[in-house]
Enzyme design. Sequence first.
Site, PDB file in Angstrom:
ATOM      1  N   SER A   1       0.953  -1.020  -0.025  1.00  0.00           N
ATOM      2  CA  SER A   1      -0.276  -0.149  -0.034  1.00  0.00           C
ATOM      3  C   SER A   1       0.821   1.163   0.059  1.00  0.00           C
ATOM      4  CB  SER A   1      -0.825  -0.037   1.255  1.00  0.00           C
ATOM      5  OG  SER A   1      -1.439   1.027   1.276  1.00  0.00           O
TER       6      SER A   1
ATOM      7  N   TYR B   1      -2.205  -1.265  10.800  1.00  0.00           N
ATOM      8  CA  TYR B   1      -2.334  -1.505   9.380  1.00  0.00           C
ATOM      9  C   TYR B   1      -1.152  -1.338   8.739  1.00  0.00           C
ATOM     10  CZ  TYR B   1      -3.983  -1.532   4.618  1.00  0.00           C
ATOM     11  OH  TYR B   1      -3.829  -1.427   3.327  1.00  0.00           O
TER      12      TYR B   1
ATOM     13  N   LYS C   1       1.922  -3.554   6.557  1.00  0.00           N
ATOM     14  CA  LYS C   1       2.232  -3.417   5.216  1.00  0.00           C
ATOM     15  C   LYS C   1       3.875  -3.356   5.064  1.00  0.00           C
ATOM     16  CE  LYS C   1      -1.458  -4.473   3.446  1.00  0.00           C
ATOM     17  NZ  LYS C   1      -1.935  -5.653   2.801  1.00  0.00           N
TER      18      LYS C   1
HETATM   19  C1  UD1 Z   1      -5.883   4.373   3.509  1.00  0.00           C
HETATM   20  C2  UD1 Z   1      -4.565   4.288   3.218  1.00  0.00           C
HETATM   21  C3  UD1 Z   1      -4.554   3.042   2.028  1.00  0.00           C
HETATM   22  C4  UD1 Z   1      -5.404   1.901   2.912  1.00  0.00           C
HETATM   23  C5  UD1 Z   1      -6.793   2.242   3.229  1.00  0.00           C
HETATM   24  C6  UD1 Z   1      -7.607   1.405   3.598  1.00  0.00           C
HETATM   25  C7  UD1 Z   1      -3.024   6.013   3.013  1.00  0.00           C
HETATM   26  C8  UD1 Z   1      -2.514   7.121   2.025  1.00  0.00           C
HETATM   27  N1  UD1 Z   1      -4.025   5.326   2.446  1.00  0.00           N
HETATM   28  O1  UD1 Z   1      -6.583   5.040   2.423  1.00  0.00           O
HETATM   29  O2  UD1 Z   1      -3.284   2.733   1.958  1.00  0.00           O
HETATM   30  O3  UD1 Z   1      -5.361   0.932   1.956  1.00  0.00           O
HETATM   31  O4  UD1 Z   1      -6.684   3.463   4.219  1.00  0.00           O
HETATM   32  O5  UD1 Z   1      -8.773   1.549   4.422  1.00  0.00           O
HETATM   33  O6  UD1 Z   1      -2.687   5.956   4.204  1.00  0.00           O
HETATM   34  N2  UD1 Z   1     -12.995  10.754   3.316  1.00  0.00           N
HETATM   35  C9  UD1 Z   1     -13.950  11.500   3.848  1.00  0.00           C
HETATM   36  N3  UD1 Z   1     -15.082  10.991   4.088  1.00  0.00           N
HETATM   37  C10 UD1 Z   1     -15.346   9.780   4.236  1.00  0.00           C
HETATM   38  C11 UD1 Z   1     -14.268   8.942   4.200  1.00  0.00           C
HETATM   39  C12 UD1 Z   1     -13.049   9.400   3.615  1.00  0.00           C
HETATM   40  O7  UD1 Z   1     -13.767  12.827   3.728  1.00  0.00           O
HETATM   41  O8  UD1 Z   1     -16.422   9.351   4.904  1.00  0.00           O
HETATM   42  C13 UD1 Z   1     -11.545  11.414   3.012  1.00  0.00           C
HETATM   43  C14 UD1 Z   1     -10.205  10.760   3.893  1.00  0.00           C
HETATM   44  O9  UD1 Z   1     -10.314  12.124   4.742  1.00  0.00           O
HETATM   45  C15 UD1 Z   1      -9.438  10.909   2.878  1.00  0.00           C
HETATM   46  C16 UD1 Z   1      -9.923  10.505   1.377  1.00  0.00           C
HETATM   47  O10 UD1 Z   1     -11.383  10.637   1.787  1.00  0.00           O
HETATM   48  O11 UD1 Z   1      -8.965  12.083   2.677  1.00  0.00           O
HETATM   49  C17 UD1 Z   1      -9.913   8.963   1.306  1.00  0.00           C
HETATM   50  O12 UD1 Z   1     -10.189   8.186   2.262  1.00  0.00           O
HETATM   51  P1  UD1 Z   1     -10.304   6.644   2.264  1.00  0.00           P
HETATM   52  O13 UD1 Z   1     -10.986   6.164   1.330  1.00  0.00           O
HETATM   53  O14 UD1 Z   1     -10.767   6.237   3.783  1.00  0.00           O
HETATM   54  O15 UD1 Z   1      -8.848   6.161   1.922  1.00  0.00           O
HETATM   55  P2  UD1 Z   1      -7.326   6.628   2.532  1.00  0.00           P
HETATM   56  O16 UD1 Z   1      -7.399   6.821   3.979  1.00  0.00           O
HETATM   57  O17 UD1 Z   1      -6.716   7.591   1.735  1.00  0.00           O
END
Ligand code: UD1
Length: 342
Positions: A127, A152, A156
């Site tokens: 990841s 987590y 990795k």
């Molecule tokens: C993270 C990890 C990724 C991992 C994944 C597993 C990093 C960069 N990435 O992804 O490697 O496989 O978790 O779960 O560390 N968001 C919102 N509202 C929501 C959900 C998410 O605003 O309800 C935003 C988050 O704050 C983030 C983006 O959307 O900025 C993506 O979030 P998400 O889909 O959870 O993935 P990551 O956290 O990037």
Amino acid sequence: MTEKILVTGGTGYIGSHTVVELQQAGFRVVIIDDLSNSEISVVDSIEKITGIRPETEVFDLTDAAKTDDFFNRHHNIKASIHFAASKAVGESVEKPLQYYRNNLVSLMNLLECQIKYDIRNIVFSSSCTVYGQPGKLPVTENTPRLEAESPYGNTKRISEDILRDTVKANSGIQAIALRYFNPVGAHPSALIGELPRGVPGNLVPFITQTAAGIREQLSVFGNDYDTPDGSAIRDFINVVDLAKAHVVAIERLLTGRNRTAFEIFNLGTGNGVSVLELLNVFEKVTGVKLNYKIVGRRPGDIEKIWADTSYANLELGWKAEKSLEETLLSAWQWEKAIRGIQ
Ligand code: UD1
């Protein structure tokens, strides 16, 4: 190719899409899955898409005796793709030992058996989380890894180290670690996709569930980041594009085209997209208005990351092909299919 490939976690989100691509490329597949975060009916869906039912065994790879017994009964496996792992960042903070045991012991059991039964090739699900918040963007495979933000993420990082050291010890094993950015979307058939249990932690399943009326409101975590619109930036990669990269990685190992016994590739699109931009694209392609509000930052989130994909483009001859529009539409079609929405 008709070689047999073991896919651990083959009924999961990325695993199931990869099984489809492997079968469509002519490989035979055997799945190991403990169904801890997936449904056995996914095997039926894979069969519907490909016309071939992958052989499937249900057990937990942390059970060394069962893992050994499996390999003792399957002599013709040429390579494995190891997806089976727990992946919820928040849960890993609550239950670190569960995460270390599940993610690391399963990898070690698999590698011990691969050495014992002389199965030399493994592709591993890593990841972009191993990069933390990089100082310089985009990130290449040589961008230094930072201390993990979560158990987590640490599993990795440690798994990559376990692979590197195992390969170095002249075990006969060769490995490719694929560092995924943010996998999203679903198969165009809408027969397989992401099936989160409970409240989704990830952005796109939360969006599609909000659009379907299952969640009342989507929270956007932070609009005060140092980005053009203030929301966080990620590299959202279509899951089918991602699955195809696994087929290429397997072919590379089986034909000896790998340059070193342990290789690492970033798998992303190379484009950074903000959370708010993504919401806009979703609304535009689906015609569904999302009820969302801006809330505070989510602890542990990084501000921005996207991939430099030139190494994967050049060496694997692979690149992400699907647009964000097509990808988000596929996620919505999948959500509608599982909810029975017209
Ligand atoms: C993270 C990890 C990724 C991992 C994944 C597993 C990093 C960069 N990435 O992804 O490697 O496989 O978790 O779960 O560390 N968001 C919102 N509202 C929501 C959900 C998410 O605003 O309800 C935003 C988050 O704050 C983030 C983006 O959307 O900025 C993506 O979030 P998400 O889909 O959870 O993935 P990551 O956290 O990037």
